[in-house]
Design an enzyme around this catalytic site. Structure first.
Site, short mmCIF file in Angstrom:
data_model
loop_
_atom_site.label_atom_id
_atom_site.label_comp_id
_atom_site.label_asym_id
_atom_site.label_seq_id
_atom_site.Cartn_x
_atom_site.Cartn_y
_atom_site.Cartn_z
NE ARG A 30 -1.82 -2.72 -4.17
CZ ARG A 30 -1.89 -2.78 -2.85
NH1 ARG A 30 -1.78 -1.69 -2.16
NH2 ARG A 30 -2.06 -3.93 -2.24
CG ASP A 37 -5.25 -3.21 -2.02
OD1 ASP A 37 -5.52 -4.40 -2.25
OD2 ASP A 37 -4.83 -2.83 -0.90
CE LYS A 69 -11.58 4.20 7.29
NZ LYS A 69 -11.35 2.90 6.77
N GLY A 74 0.77 -1.24 0.00
CA GLY A 74 0.00 0.00 0.00
C GLY A 74 0.79 1.28 0.00
CG ASP A 92 -1.47 1.97 2.88
OD1 ASP A 92 -1.32 1.59 4.06
OD2 ASP A 92 -2.02 1.25 2.02
CG ASP A 120 -7.56 0.49 9.33
OD1 ASP A 120 -6.62 -0.15 9.82
OD2 ASP A 120 -8.23 0.06 8.38
CG PHE A 165 -12.64 -0.21 1.81
CD1 PHE A 165 -12.03 -0.94 2.82
CD2 PHE A 165 -12.19 -0.36 0.51
CE1 PHE A 165 -10.99 -1.82 2.54
CE2 PHE A 165 -11.15 -1.23 0.21
CZ PHE A 165 -10.55 -1.96 1.24
CG LEU A 166 -10.30 5.76 2.53
CD1 LEU A 166 -9.30 6.60 3.30
CD2 LEU A 166 -11.39 6.63 1.92
#
Length: 177
Positions: free
Chosen positions: A163, A157, A129, A42, A98, A101, A150-151
């Site tokens: 990506r 990804d 996040k 990521g 990246d 969370d 969800f990013l």
């Protein structure tokens, strides 16, 4: 299946923030022996752009861990498939992620790296996040705070897809019956 995406962070804003982080890191690590460790897969795009904005001699390495697999939620289990290869002992380590969370990956990576006796370990995350945070973690350099969703994009990804988007999007997958 229908995929819907909503822009969260534009590429121009990512570039601007990455430049600012590079200047801050350059200032903070002046006259130090910096080792930047990116977390694959990521963070590879963010790490590449970030190190180009750091105006210092530095070393770069990568670790590869996963906790998501092909799911949209963490399994809670961290799997290493590539460990650090450069010497860490006595160096100032900047771990580049990246997205943070749950905090579990960063916490476990910090413990893993601490075993190599670095001089210091700091964290730089493109996205902080907190909606699913399970453990308290300290992030020293934050690109953006995002509250939920969800990013994907800019290295982030969903099942290894998306990506390559230059922007960051909130991804929603609707199942059509």
């Amino acid at each position: 299946m229908e995929i819907e995406k909503t822009l969260v962070v534009a590429a121009k804003d990512i570039r601007k923030r990455t430049r600012a982080l590079g200047r801050e890191i350059t200032r903070d690590y002046a006259k130090k022996e910096l080792l930047v460790i990116g977390i694959l897969n990521g963070a590879f795009i963010f790490a590449a752009d970030l190190v180009r904005e750091i105006n210092l001699p530095l070393e770069i390495d990568f670790v590869r861990v996963s906790s998501y697999g092909t799911q949209t939620v963490s399994s809670g289990e961290l799997k290493f498939s590539k460990g650090v290869e450069l010497a860490v002992s006595g160096k100032d380590v900047l771990l580049v992620e990246d997205i943070v969370d749950t905090g579990l990956t960063i916490k476990r990576l910090r413990q893993y790296l601490a075993a190599f006796s670095p001089k210091s370990i700091k964290i730089c995350a493109l996205i902080d996040k907190k909606e699913r945070r399970e453990t308290e973690v300290s992030i020293d350099y934050i690109g953006f705070e995002v509250s939920q969703g969800f990013l994907v994009g800019y290295g982030l990804d969903c099942a290894e897809k998306y990506r390559n988007y230059p922007d960051i999007y909130h991804l929603r997958i609707n199942t059509i019956e």
